[in-house]
Every structure is written in structure tokens, then in C-alpha cells.
Design a protein around this motif. Structure first.
Motif, PDB file in Angstrom:
ATOM      1  N   PRO A  24      42.467  47.061  35.445  1.00 48.36           N
ATOM      2  CA  PRO A  24      41.004  47.112  35.329  1.00 48.36           C
ATOM      3  C   PRO A  24      40.395  45.789  34.878  1.00 48.36           C
ATOM      4  O   PRO A  24      39.344  45.388  35.373  1.00 48.36           O
ATOM      5  CB  PRO A  24      40.760  48.224  34.290  1.00 48.36           C
ATOM      6  CG  PRO A  24      41.968  49.069  34.361  1.00 48.36           C
ATOM      7  CD  PRO A  24      43.102  48.144  34.665  1.00 48.36           C
ATOM      8  N   VAL A  25      41.072  45.090  33.954  1.00 50.06           N
ATOM      9  CA  VAL A  25      40.555  43.803  33.490  1.00 50.06           C
ATOM     10  C   VAL A  25      40.587  42.781  34.629  1.00 50.06           C
ATOM     11  O   VAL A  25      39.630  42.016  34.832  1.00 50.06           O
ATOM     12  CB  VAL A  25      41.360  43.309  32.278  1.00 50.06           C
ATOM     13  CG1 VAL A  25      40.998  41.867  31.941  1.00 50.06           C
ATOM     14  CG2 VAL A  25      41.099  44.211  31.070  1.00 50.06           C
ATOM     15  N   ALA A  26      41.695  42.744  35.366  1.00 54.04           N
ATOM     16  CA  ALA A  26      41.801  41.800  36.487  1.00 54.04           C
ATOM     17  C   ALA A  26      40.740  42.083  37.540  1.00 54.04           C
ATOM     18  O   ALA A  26      40.124  41.157  38.089  1.00 54.04           O
ATOM     19  CB  ALA A  26      43.200  41.873  37.105  1.00 54.04           C
ATOM     20  N   LEU A  27      40.499  43.363  37.829  1.00 55.26           N
ATOM     21  CA  LEU A  27      39.484  43.722  38.820  1.00 55.26           C
ATOM     22  C   LEU A  27      38.086  43.367  38.318  1.00 55.26           C
ATOM     23  O   LEU A  27      37.247  42.866  39.077  1.00 55.26           O
ATOM     24  CB  LEU A  27      39.578  45.211  39.125  1.00 55.26           C
ATOM     25  CG  LEU A  27      38.856  45.712  40.383  1.00 55.26           C
ATOM     26  CD1 LEU A  27      39.392  45.019  41.625  1.00 55.26           C
ATOM     27  CD2 LEU A  27      39.007  47.223  40.510  1.00 55.26           C
ATOM     28  N   LEU A  29      37.237  40.963  36.169  1.00 54.60           N
ATOM     29  CA  LEU A  29      37.057  39.514  36.254  1.00 54.60           C
ATOM     30  C   LEU A  29      36.950  39.060  37.703  1.00 54.60           C
ATOM     31  O   LEU A  29      36.195  38.125  38.008  1.00 54.60           O
ATOM     32  CB  LEU A  29      38.225  38.807  35.552  1.00 54.60           C
ATOM     33  CG  LEU A  29      38.320  39.003  34.035  1.00 54.60           C
ATOM     34  CD1 LEU A  29      39.582  38.345  33.493  1.00 54.60           C
ATOM     35  CD2 LEU A  29      37.078  38.439  33.342  1.00 54.60           C
ATOM     36  N   GLY A  30      37.710  39.707  38.583  1.00 52.07           N
ATOM     37  CA  GLY A  30      37.645  39.339  39.993  1.00 52.07           C
ATOM     38  C   GLY A  30      36.265  39.549  40.572  1.00 52.07           C
ATOM     39  O   GLY A  30      35.730  38.685  41.286  1.00 52.07           O
ATOM     40  N   PHE A  31      35.636  40.690  40.266  1.00 48.38           N
ATOM     41  CA  PHE A  31      34.281  40.943  40.753  1.00 48.38           C
ATOM     42  C   PHE A  31      33.295  39.924  40.172  1.00 48.38           C
ATOM     43  O   PHE A  31      32.435  39.404  40.887  1.00 48.38           O
ATOM     44  CB  PHE A  31      33.839  42.359  40.388  1.00 48.38           C
ATOM     45  CG  PHE A  31      34.330  43.407  41.340  1.00 48.38           C
ATOM     46  CD1 PHE A  31      33.921  43.412  42.659  1.00 48.38           C
ATOM     47  CD2 PHE A  31      35.216  44.389  40.928  1.00 48.38           C
ATOM     48  CE1 PHE A  31      34.360  44.373  43.555  1.00 48.38           C
ATOM     49  CE2 PHE A  31      35.668  45.358  41.815  1.00 48.38           C
ATOM     50  CZ  PHE A  31      35.244  45.348  43.133  1.00 48.38           C
ATOM     51  N   LEU A  32      33.420  39.647  38.888  1.00 51.49           N
ATOM     52  CA  LEU A  32      32.497  38.701  38.260  1.00 51.49           C
ATOM     53  C   LEU A  32      32.626  37.302  38.848  1.00 51.49           C
ATOM     54  O   LEU A  32      31.628  36.621  39.089  1.00 51.49           O
ATOM     55  CB  LEU A  32      32.748  38.642  36.748  1.00 51.49           C
ATOM     56  CG  LEU A  32      32.269  39.822  35.898  1.00 51.49           C
ATOM     57  CD1 LEU A  32      32.520  39.533  34.433  1.00 51.49           C
ATOM     58  CD2 LEU A  32      30.779  40.088  36.133  1.00 51.49           C
ATOM     59  N   LEU A  33      33.868  36.874  39.058  1.00 49.44           N
ATOM     60  CA  LEU A  33      34.116  35.502  39.506  1.00 49.44           C
ATOM     61  C   LEU A  33      34.042  35.342  41.019  1.00 49.44           C
ATOM     62  O   LEU A  33      34.139  34.220  41.523  1.00 49.44           O
ATOM     63  CB  LEU A  33      35.483  35.034  39.005  1.00 49.44           C
ATOM     64  CG  LEU A  33      35.640  34.998  37.481  1.00 49.44           C
ATOM     65  CD1 LEU A  33      37.057  34.598  37.098  1.00 49.44           C
ATOM     66  CD2 LEU A  33      34.629  34.035  36.851  1.00 49.44           C
ATOM     67  N   SER A  34      33.865  36.445  41.728  1.00 48.83           N
ATOM     68  CA  SER A  34      33.775  36.368  43.186  1.00 48.83           C
ATOM     69  C   SER A  34      32.369  36.678  43.678  1.00 48.83           C
ATOM     70  O   SER A  34      31.732  35.845  44.335  1.00 48.83           O
ATOM     71  CB  SER A  34      34.779  37.334  43.824  1.00 48.83           C
ATOM     72  OG  SER A  34      34.710  37.277  45.226  1.00 48.83           O
ATOM     73  N   PHE A  35      31.859  37.852  43.361  1.00 52.06           N
ATOM     74  CA  PHE A  35      30.555  38.265  43.873  1.00 52.06           C
ATOM     75  C   PHE A  35      29.431  37.387  43.318  1.00 52.06           C
ATOM     76  O   PHE A  35      28.586  36.892  44.073  1.00 52.06           O
ATOM     77  CB  PHE A  35      30.291  39.736  43.522  1.00 52.06           C
ATOM     78  CG  PHE A  35      30.930  40.699  44.475  1.00 52.06           C
ATOM     79  CD1 PHE A  35      30.177  41.399  45.396  1.00 52.06           C
ATOM     80  CD2 PHE A  35      32.302  40.902  44.459  1.00 52.06           C
ATOM     81  CE1 PHE A  35      30.766  42.294  46.281  1.00 52.06           C
ATOM     82  CE2 PHE A  35      32.905  41.791  45.334  1.00 52.06           C
ATOM     83  CZ  PHE A  35      32.136  42.484  46.247  1.00 52.06           C
ATOM     84  N   ALA A  36      29.395  37.206  42.012  1.00 50.92           N
ATOM     85  CA  ALA A  36      28.278  36.465  41.410  1.00 50.92           C
ATOM     86  C   ALA A  36      28.238  35.007  41.853  1.00 50.92           C
ATOM     87  O   ALA A  36      27.197  34.524  42.311  1.00 50.92           O
ATOM     88  CB  ALA A  36      28.336  36.579  39.885  1.00 50.92           C
ATOM     89  N   PRO A  37      29.331  34.237  41.734  1.00 53.82           N
ATOM     90  CA  PRO A  37      29.259  32.832  42.171  1.00 53.82           C
ATOM     91  C   PRO A  37      28.954  32.670  43.652  1.00 53.82           C
ATOM     92  O   PRO A  37      28.301  31.715  44.063  1.00 53.82           O
ATOM     93  CB  PRO A  37      30.654  32.288  41.843  1.00 53.82           C
ATOM     94  CG  PRO A  37      31.170  33.175  40.782  1.00 53.82           C
ATOM     95  CD  PRO A  37      30.622  34.538  41.101  1.00 53.82           C
ATOM     96  N   ALA A  38      29.432  33.603  44.472  1.00 54.02           N
ATOM     97  CA  ALA A  38      29.229  33.472  45.917  1.00 54.02           C
ATOM     98  C   ALA A  38      27.807  33.828  46.333  1.00 54.02           C
ATOM     99  O   ALA A  38      27.244  33.196  47.235  1.00 54.02           O
ATOM    100  CB  ALA A  38      30.222  34.346  46.670  1.00 54.02           C
ATOM    101  N   PRO A 239      48.445  46.835  43.851  1.00 52.67           N
ATOM    102  CA  PRO A 239      47.015  47.193  43.798  1.00 52.67           C
ATOM    103  C   PRO A 239      46.120  45.990  43.557  1.00 52.67           C
ATOM    104  O   PRO A 239      45.070  45.853  44.195  1.00 52.67           O
ATOM    105  CB  PRO A 239      46.948  48.192  42.632  1.00 52.67           C
ATOM    106  CG  PRO A 239      48.316  48.773  42.568  1.00 52.67           C
ATOM    107  CD  PRO A 239      49.252  47.659  42.925  1.00 52.67           C
ATOM    108  N   ALA A 240      46.530  45.103  42.653  1.00 50.53           N
ATOM    109  CA  ALA A 240      45.718  43.920  42.364  1.00 50.53           C
ATOM    110  C   ALA A 240      45.679  42.980  43.560  1.00 50.53           C
ATOM    111  O   ALA A 240      44.625  42.428  43.907  1.00 50.53           O
ATOM    112  CB  ALA A 240      46.252  43.192  41.137  1.00 50.53           C
ATOM    113  N   VAL A 241      46.813  42.795  44.211  1.00 51.56           N
ATOM    114  CA  VAL A 241      46.870  41.901  45.367  1.00 51.56           C
ATOM    115  C   VAL A 241      46.043  42.480  46.516  1.00 51.56           C
ATOM    116  O   VAL A 241      45.226  41.777  47.131  1.00 51.56           O
ATOM    117  CB  VAL A 241      48.330  41.688  45.808  1.00 51.56           C
ATOM    118  CG1 VAL A 241      48.386  40.900  47.119  1.00 51.56           C
ATOM    119  CG2 VAL A 241      49.103  40.952  44.728  1.00 51.56           C
TER     120      VAL A 241
END
Length: 456
Positions: A24-27, A29-38, A239-241
Motif C-alpha cells: 500500500p505504501v509503494a502504491l 507513493l507511486g500514484f503521488l509521484l506519477s499522476f501529480a507530476p505528469a 503486484p507492485a510490478v
């Protein structure tokens, strides 16, 4: 000595908490660092624009660089017809014709409404500096009900994310061989493609173009096949990959909210290799640009499929090689099965009731019966399944028909031990392979009969 080797309760709790929270933590951070910057502030990044008059190319380029540094790459073409054709060929996002009375801007809404609006605003300002009114000509309008030009992305998500889920659910299809799993993926991809395109065309969201079905088929195949190939190697990190590749990175770079040319440079590179983004590019080419710019994204989708098939083949080869090596050395170690996905539990060795299979129930991978010397079923016989190191995997008992079943067993050599009161135990060794169901039947003889036979 035993107390010294035990892990303190606090350490065990911390490890359990870390194992529960890492995904859950990896997901998150992934959403924050992918959707927002893009997507937080889409703006042009090296958008290709052609200008019909070579004599004013440098002036337009200088003006755009002052207003939007790095936003546009300007080149010259011979005339207005060439400028319009460059947009239709997808060689440029816009073509500008500096007419003395009404300058014309050629755009394509099919590339995305946000890009079209950005180009309109920029060149309206360019024309306004000369006190002229800009005329905009949309050379590739979208379907009547696709006002924002983003519907293709939603259909692409419908074809790609279920492809990833399909791969994870097929991990539970333990009786399916790799070949049968690939055939299942192909069949489901074809079904999704036909149904999705028929619904889209029927609702007026996309044009009715049969060749678009091939693109959507390739998208589902690419995601499902590559996910299936990654699972044995990513194991508990699968799952993370999988979600990282096909959701966290794919959706914001797909060209929906913002076309690739309006994404930051890093996300433009991600866009160039993601299956969803390439499928959307190919679909746009097929539906709105008479096939222009379709070859490259189709090759990328095919590369994902080929990579998935290659990984599946590599996994099969490695398993066979390890099994052959252990068999030759007399060491038949059984590996742990891989983790599937966050919605499905890891398959663990489990005893099953023996009855006709019902929908949704686990499929047995080990079945058998236990009879006595007179071929009568032995009820309550203990069945213990172990690996070749002697570690117990599962234990069960036979029913009134002498039958037993188990599932969740890893591939490799298994030892099945059967015992019953008053009878001599028996041991069978079986090889469990992918897509196969192992059967181990036993005939137990009473100890009295054995002693009598030895006496004679």
C-alpha cells in the motif's frame, strides 16, 4: 538455546507490519509521484509545428521561444497544403499559414482537446500581434460524442487493466498449461476487442472501424501476456510490478488528460514504451488519420507480447533445468510458489473435500484413492504430502470412499505417505508439473497378512 534463537515479539510484529504495509505504501507513493507530476500542469514540450511560409519561420520560432521556451519546435514547409498534410500525416501537431488577411491554423482534435486548446491560444496571440483574426481548421475531428477527444483512453483502460487482472486470475488455474493459458488470453482478448469496439461504435463514442479491433486485441494481449511472464520472476513483488507498470505509469502517460507532447520529458519517454499509450496512439491513427503513425506503436505492442512469451518460455526452461539437475543429484527441492496479486491469497497447500467441483472452488492438483488388498475403500487413512526434504506440505484423511484431494502444491517432486491403523504404510513419489493433476492411488495391506506371507 531455543530461547536465544527465537525472534523477540516486537521484532516479529514489526516485520509483520512491514510485510502488510509495503505494498500500500509503494502504491501510494507511486500514484503521488506519477499522476501529480505528469498531469498537474500540462503544457507544450517540443510540440512540432510547421509554418507554410519559410520566410517567416524564424520570426514565428523566435516569438514562440520567447513566450514558451522549449514548448515548440518550428519547421518550414512550402505552402498551406503541405502544412495541412503534415498534420494529417501526424508529422506535426499544427500547421500555421500566415495569410495576409486571415491566418489559418490547422489542428487535429483527435490528438487531444487540451493540445488543440493550447495551440489555439498560442497562435491566436501570434495573430493578434499582427492585428489579425486567426481561423482554426480542425482536420481530424473526433466522433460526435467524444467532445474532449479522450474517450479512447477510457476504452484503452478497459482493455488493458482487465488484461492484468486476467493474468493474475489465471495463476490460480493450476490445471492449465502455459500453452492453454496463452490460448485463454488470446480468446479473452478477442472477445474484449469485439465487444468494446461494438459498444463504442454503437454509442457513438468512436468510429466503426474494423481494423481498430486488431489494436485493442494487441493491447489486451500485450498486458496479459507480459504480466503472465513477469509473475514467476517478480514472485511476491508481482503486484507492485504489475500495477506499477500497467496502472501507475500507464494511465497518466496514456495521452488522455494530456497528450504526450504536453507531458514533462521523463513521462514522454515512459509514454513511448507503455502498452496503453501506444495502443491509444495506434487507435487514433486508425480511426482519425487513415492509418498514419500506426506502425511504431503496433511494433511496441508486439514487442510486449513477444517479451511475455519469451519470459514464459524462459521460466519453463529454468524449471525443467533445475528439476533435471536436482533429479540427477538426488536433490528434489521444491520451490515456493509465487505470490499472485493483492486481491488473491498466495496459494498454499490445502486439503480439499472430495466432491464434484463447484464454480469458484479451488481446483485440486493432487487426487487419489486408498484401498485395501481386497479393493475396498479405506476410510480415515492419513495422507501426508511432503517435499523431498521431508517437510510436510499438507495432511488430510480419506473419506468414506477412500478418496482424498489437495491443492496449492508447488511444482516439483512430491512424496505422498499413506498410513492406516493395522496396515503397512506406503510412500509414492510424484512429479507435479504446470497444468497437470497428479493422481496417486494406494493399496494398503494389513500387517497380519504381511506377517503371514513372510512366515510362509
Amino acid at each position: 538455546m531455543a530461547e536465544q534463537t527465537e525472534r523477540p515479539p516486537s521484532s516479529s510484529s514489526a516485520r509483520t507490519l512491514a510485510e502488510a504495509l509495503w505494498f500500500p505504501v509503494a502504491l501510494f507513493l507511486g500514484f503521488l509521484l506519477s499522476f501529480a507530476p505528469a498531469l498537474h500542469a500540462p503544457q507544450p514540450h517540443h510540440v512540432k509545428v510547421v509554418v507554410a511560409n519559410p520566410t517567416i519561420e524564424r520570426r514565428i520560432d523566435s516569438q514562440l521561444q520567447r513566450q514558451h521556451p522549449g514548448g515548440f519546435d518550428v519547421t518550414a514547409v512550402t505552402d498551406g497544403r503541405a502544412a495541412r498534410q503534415a498534420v494529417l500525416n501526424r508529422d506535426a501537431a499544427a500547421g500555421f499559414v500566415a495569410d495576409s488577411r486571415h491566418p489559418v491554423l490547422y489542428v487535429a482534435k483527435a490528438n487531444g482537446m487540451s493540445l488543440e486548446l493550447a495551440l489555439r491560444n498560442v497562435f491566436t496571440e501570434v495573430a493578434g500581434r499582427s492585428h489579425q483574426q486567426l481561423k482554426v481548421d480542425d482536420v481530424a475531428p473526433t466522433a460526435s460524442k467524444d467532445l474532449l477527444g479522450s474517450t479512447l483512453v477510457y476504452f484503452g483502460i478497459a482493455w488493458s487493466v482487465p488484461g492484468y487482472i486476467l493474468a493474475t486470475t489465471l495463476l490460480r488455474a493450476v490445471t492449465f498449461s502455459r500453452r492453454r493459458k496463452l490460448l485463454t488470453i488470446a480468446g479473452v482478448a478477442a472477445l474484449f476487442s469485439v465487444v468494446g469496439n461494438l459498444i463504442g461504435a454503437g454509442l457513438g463514442y468512436i468510429p466503426a472501424t474494423p481494423s481498430a479491433m486488431a489494436i485493442s486485441f494487441l493491447l489486451t494481449m500485450a498486458v496479459a501476456t507480459s504480466s503472465s511472464g513477469l509473475a514467476p520472476f517478480a514472485r511476491r513483488f508481482f503486484p507492485a510490478v504489475g500495477m506499477g507498470l500497467f496502472i501507475v505509469l500507464s494511465i497518466p502517460t496514456s495521452g488522455g488528460v494530456a497528450p504526450a507532447s504536453m507531458l514533462p520529458t521523463f513521462f514522454q519517454h515512459v509514454h513511448a514504451v507503455m502498452p496503453l499509450a501506444n495502443a491509444v496512439d495506434a487507435m487514433r491513427g486508425v480511426l482519425y488519420f487513415d492509418g498514419a503513425g500506426v506502425l511504431k506503436p503496433v511494433l511496441v505492442l508486439c514487442a510486449w507480447i513477444a517479451a511475455g512469451v519469451a519470459l514464459l518460455g524462459l521460466d519453463a526452461w529454468l524449471r525443467n533445468r533445475r528439476a533435471a539437475g536436482r533429479y540427477a543429484e538426488g536433490e528434489d527441492e521444491v520451490e515456493e510458489p509465487p505470490v499472485e496479486d493483492p486481491a488473491l491469497e498466495m496459494p498454499t497447500p490445502t486439503a480439499l473435500p472430495v466432491h464434484r467441483h463447484h464454480f469458484g472452488e479451488p481446483i485440486p492438483t493432487l487426487v487419489g484413492t486408498v484401498h485395501d488388498s481386497e479393493q475396498q475403500p479405506v476410510r480415515g487413512a492419513a495422507v501426508t504430502v511432503m517435499d523431498t526434504k521431508g517437510r510436510q506440505l499438507v495432511r488430510t484423511t480419506t473419506n468414506e470412499h477412500g478418496a482424498y484431494a489437495a491443492t496449492g502444491l508447488p511444482e516439483g517432486y512430491l512424496r505422498i505417505v499413506v498410513s492406516s491403523v493395522g496396515r503397512n504404510p506406503l510412500v509414492h513419489q510424484k512429479l507435479l508439473q504446470s497444468g497437470a493433476v497428479v493422481r496417486a492411488d494406494f493399496a494398503l495391506h494389513s500387517r497380519e497378512a504381511s506377517v503371514s506371507h513372510q512366515a510362509h
